[in-house]
Enzyme design. Structure first.
Site, PDB file in Angstrom:
ATOM      1  N   GLN A   1      -5.390  -7.396   3.580  1.00  0.00           N
ATOM      2  CA  GLN A   1      -6.291  -6.689   2.676  1.00  0.00           C
ATOM      3  C   GLN A   1      -5.911  -6.973   1.221  1.00  0.00           C
ATOM      4  OE1 GLN A   1      -5.909  -2.885   5.490  1.00  0.00           O
ATOM      5  NE2 GLN A   1      -6.940  -2.342   3.595  1.00  0.00           N
TER       6      GLN A   1
ATOM      7  N   GLU B   1      -2.885  -3.442   4.175  1.00  0.00           N
ATOM      8  CA  GLU B   1      -2.858  -3.336   2.710  1.00  0.00           C
ATOM      9  C   GLU B   1      -1.511  -3.850   2.201  1.00  0.00           C
ATOM     10  OE1 GLU B   1      -4.084   0.380   0.861  1.00  0.00           O
ATOM     11  OE2 GLU B   1      -3.018  -0.135  -0.983  1.00  0.00           O
TER      12      GLU B   1
ATOM     13  N   ARG C   1      -1.973  11.331  -2.737  1.00  0.00           N
ATOM     14  CA  ARG C   1      -3.347  11.607  -2.305  1.00  0.00           C
ATOM     15  C   ARG C   1      -3.410  12.861  -1.423  1.00  0.00           C
ATOM     16  NH1 ARG C   1      -8.537   9.362  -2.509  1.00  0.00           N
ATOM     17  NH2 ARG C   1      -8.024   7.419  -3.547  1.00  0.00           N
TER      18      ARG C   1
ATOM     19  N   THR D   1      -5.794   6.085  -6.792  1.00  0.00           N
ATOM     20  CA  THR D   1      -5.199   7.156  -7.603  1.00  0.00           C
ATOM     21  C   THR D   1      -4.308   6.568  -8.695  1.00  0.00           C
ATOM     22  OG1 THR D   1      -3.390   7.364  -6.013  1.00  0.00           O
ATOM     23  CG2 THR D   1      -5.295   8.795  -5.707  1.00  0.00           C
TER      24      THR D   1
ATOM     25  N   GLU E   1     -13.746   5.665   3.851  1.00  0.00           N
ATOM     26  CA  GLU E   1     -12.775   6.647   4.321  1.00  0.00           C
ATOM     27  C   GLU E   1     -13.289   8.073   4.521  1.00  0.00           C
ATOM     28  OE1 GLU E   1     -10.110   5.384   1.038  1.00  0.00           O
ATOM     29  OE2 GLU E   1      -8.584   5.398   2.589  1.00  0.00           O
TER      30      GLU E   1
END
Ligand code: LUZ
Ligand code: MOS
Length: 750
Positions: free
Chosen positions: A191, A226, A304, A434, A706
């Site tokens: 990713q 990721e 998060r 974020t 998500e």
């Protein structure tokens, strides 16, 4: 636009890493990993393995010419273990051989002596022993202590939510080929192409411009690629650097499950205070995140959790704290929702606990506290264009909640062996990385002289259909037919310095860049067209491969225009960069405006529990979802359905299990169950909320990857209600997943 991958997908022609034809001299890599969760490496004996016919070479940390360090946020993770191991499955060496079979044989011949050290597998134990990744963080709003004193009811409790295996259909893998002059090309199922490039450069001790990373598409990522696609690609790159021959490494399912991190398990505690009219006045929570043996993305995920700790409710006094606890598990990592689901499970549990104690329906408390326009989140952002109440009330109305509830009541009266439960689950999810500095993207558009167009972006296709959306944007603005457009692979030499495809933001960020590049091209081409049509630029329109002048008969084809532009030496290429405006966050104050916008929605879930066997069926999930103005409702509805089922799996059946020694027990598909068609809801209905969409979203079409995962949390509470219906003595618990075993124990609890 139809999903541009559908044709090759159904014919089995879509290319993944493992489909690439390897060069004749390509070798196969295989990782040798730790057979213990914690200890000092006394000795490793590679002699038998190295002597095996067909083994080219075995690489260890000693072969690293740059830094043996792959940590992103915190540099705390070696590529290969040096003197100690910190989790079962930690890479120690990398075997490169002629075939996969030889590599496997060689791996079995390696012997290792480890002096075992004490291990920690749970977050609670880590906290007791002071084992942390970094300092804890807290978000504060108002003053909880005084607020609790003024509450009519105060409840406390504990929750646990387990990890989750990503189980992308395509396992981790890469194919690395040497180029000229020490340059290297990496094809990776990642990713984050730039992350692979950056870490490979660091470990190999060479510059980033010598490394090209190419991504065709992924057979699923879900966050698991990721950060954690990187080590495999870097190992192979180290081997290529030394051998000057191509190396391919595809992990098999067992190796992938054992060596990679998962969604973080969380052990949490809460305190919730309400007034008589069911207003939540104060909320405190402490989250213990089981981060595993290294930081990976854990600090960002922990953050998060705090952002979403109050879900879609307004609570004026909040104090939340998260600890990233260091344990001897593989480093846990990003997974769709990125800590948000774990936070939202806790506030929903707190509300359920209060409702149970007050003997009222949970939805009464939920409804009384839904977020309104201009409410403040605990992190200081003022909520705008809030759709919490709109989705809630339109779900109630459109799906006739009262009728559904009545049906459940009647069913439960008439049936002894089966019981039904029903729940409502509102969601609010913040869109943007974020980490503010990650919110930017680029696009590169080439119009070729025959009128065809190639689109490159930093977006990685992983089944979410982001490539289709990118072409939709280009088609829309250039006004040309779909067969003139092609999306290129995601490649670090065409589009550099990309953020990973993550945070549900990929279509927004890259799409806005495509939009900007196309608008610039149109501006230039309009000048050429105006000259050709003898008209003013304001009157020129681009549509369906034609360029025409409003209210005049004159027109010309796209192809003729491009040919003329070429003759006139007008640039037919454009590069654009988009950075999300407005957003900011001050970590020293833990306040700011971190999100471009929020996505809202409400799901109503009905389940039936078989009260003899403890198994359950999800009858239906009925959703009103805030898509903004969806640019592709087929793709977006697919994302809602997929995320919902993935959330249900996390809440009900996916049970990650480690032994006391830190060995993964649920290490195959016979011991780790994800939802199949039979354990998915019998029906899923998704109704788009009617809104004008949001300017910060691409073509006003909101991010969708998500947020809908968290609808799955509703299933937990629907099942719990059914259990309670059968067994009034059942004491509600918040310990996910709610497996049939736990349901049976609840049904017959004294
Ligand atoms: N990845 C990331 C994410 O690096 N930062 C984020 O804020 C995020 N949010 C959701 C999913 N992945
Ligand atoms: Mo992610 S959880 O890689 O958006």
């Amino acid at each position: 636009m139809k999903n541009i991958d559908s044709f090759t997908h159904v014919r089995g022609e879509s290319l993944f890493v493992d489909d690439l034809i390897c060069r004749q001299d390509a070798l196969i890599g295989l990782c040798f990993d730790s057979p213990k969760a914690h200890g000092k490496i006394i000795s490793v004996d590679y002699t038998k393995a190295e002597a095996l016919e067909g083994v080219e070479r075995i690489f260890t940390y000693k072969d690293v010419l740059g830094e043996n360090q792959i940590g992103g946020i915190i540099p705390d993770e070696p590529l290969w273990a040096e003197n100690e191991v910190h989790f079962w499955g930690q890479p120690i060496a990398f075997i490169v051989a002629k075939t996969d079979a030889i590599a496997k044989k060689a791996r079995a011949l390696i012997t290792i002596e480890i002096e075992e050290l004490p291990i920690i597998t749970t977050a609670k134990e880590a906290k007791e022993k002071g084992s942390f990744i970094n300092a804890p963080r807290s978000f504060n709003l108002g003053e909880t202590a005084t607020a609790f004193a003024n509450c009519d009811f105060v409840f406390e409790g504990e929750t646990f939510s387990n990890g989750q295996e990503h189980l992308y259909l395509e396992t981790q893998g890469c194919y690395v080929v040497p180029q000229e002059n020490g340059s290297i090309k990496i094809t990776s199922s990642t990713q984050g192409p730039t992350q692979v490039q950056k870490i490979a450069a660091r470990v190999l001790g060479i510059s980033m411009h010598k490394i090209e990373v190419d991504v065709i598409r992924l057979g699923g990522g879900f966050g698991g690629k990721e950060d954690q696609a990187t080590p495999w690609a870097v190992m192979a790159a180290v081997a290529v650097q030394h051998l000057n021959k191509p190396v391919k490494y595809m992990l098999n399912r067992h190796d992938d499950m054992r060596m990679t991190g998962k969604r973080h398990p969380y052990a949490s505690s809460f305190k919730i205070g309400l007034t008589k009219d069911l207003k939540i006045k104060a909320f405190e929570a402490e989250f213990l995140q089981n981060s595993g043996a290294a930081a990976d993305l854990s600090p960002a995920i922990a953050e998060r959790t705090l952002f979403h700790a109050t879900n879609s409710y307004f609570i004026p006094n909040v104090k939340t704290t998260v600890y990233s606890c260091k344990t001897n598990l593989p480093p846990n990592t990003a997974f769709r929702g990125f800590g948000g689901p774990q936070g939202m499970f806790v506030i929903e549990s707190a509300i359920a606990k209060a409702a149970d104690a007050l003997a009222i329906d949970k939805s009464k408390i939920q409804e009384a506290n839904l977020l309104e326009e201009n409410n403040e989140f605990s992190y200081g952002q003022i909520a705008k264009e809030v759709q919490a109440k709109k989705t809630w009330f339109s779900a109630k109305e459109k799906f006739e909640l009262e009728k559904l509830q009545k049906e459940v009541k009647v069913f439960n009266k008439e049936n002894q062996v089966y019981k039904k439960g029903i729940s409502l689950m509102p969601i609010a999810f913040g869109i943007s990385f974020t980490n503010t500095s990650m919110n930017h993207a680029r696009a590169l558009i080439h119009i070729y002289q025959d009128g065809s167009v190639g689109v490159s972006t930093g977006a990685v296709e992983m089944g979410q259909s982001v490539n289709t959306k990118m072409l939709q944007v280009a088609q829309d603005i250039l006004g040309i037919s779909a067969n003139k457009l092609k999306i290129e692979t995601t490649n670090t030499t065409r589009v550099a310095n990309t953020s990973p495809s993550a945070a549900s933001s990929t279509a927004d960020l890259n799409g806005k860049a495509v939009e900007m590049a196309c608008n610039s091209l149109i501006k230039r081409l309009t000048k050429v067209a105006a000259k050709m049509l003898l008209s003013s630029e304001e009157k020129i329109h681009f549509k369906k491969d034609f360029i025409f002048v409003e209210r005049e008969k004159s027109e010309l084809t796209w192809n003729a225009l491009i040919a003329q532009a070429m003759l006139e030496r007008v640039s037919l290429s454009e590069n654009a960069h988009y950075a999300t405006p407005i957003i900011n966050f001050d970590k020293t104050k833990e306040k700011g405006h971190p999100f471009a916008y929020h996505v809202y929605g409400t799901a109503i879930t009905t389940v039936t529990v078989d009260c003899i066997r403890g198994i359950y069926e999800i009858e239906n999930v009925k959703i009103v979802h805030d898509f903004g103005k969806s640019m592709n409702i087929g793709i977006d509805t697919g994302q809602v359905e997929g995320a919902l089922v993935q959330g249900i799996g996390w809440m009900t059946m996916e049970e990650i299990s480690y032994s006391e020694e830190g060995k993964l027990l649920s290490n195959s598909l016979s011991t780790y169950k994800i939802p199949d068609i039979f354990s998915s809801p019998k029906t899923i209905e998704t109704i788009p909320l009617e809104t004008d969409g949001n300017e910060m979203a691409i073509r006003k079409s909101k991010a969708v990857g998500e947020p809908p995962l968290m609808y799955g949390i509703g299933v937990y509470f629907a099942i719990q209600q059914a259990v309670k219906e059968f067994n009034p003595n059942y004491k509600i618990k918040f310990h996910a997943p709610f497996t049939p075993e736990k349901v049976v124990m609840g049904l017959y609890e004294k």
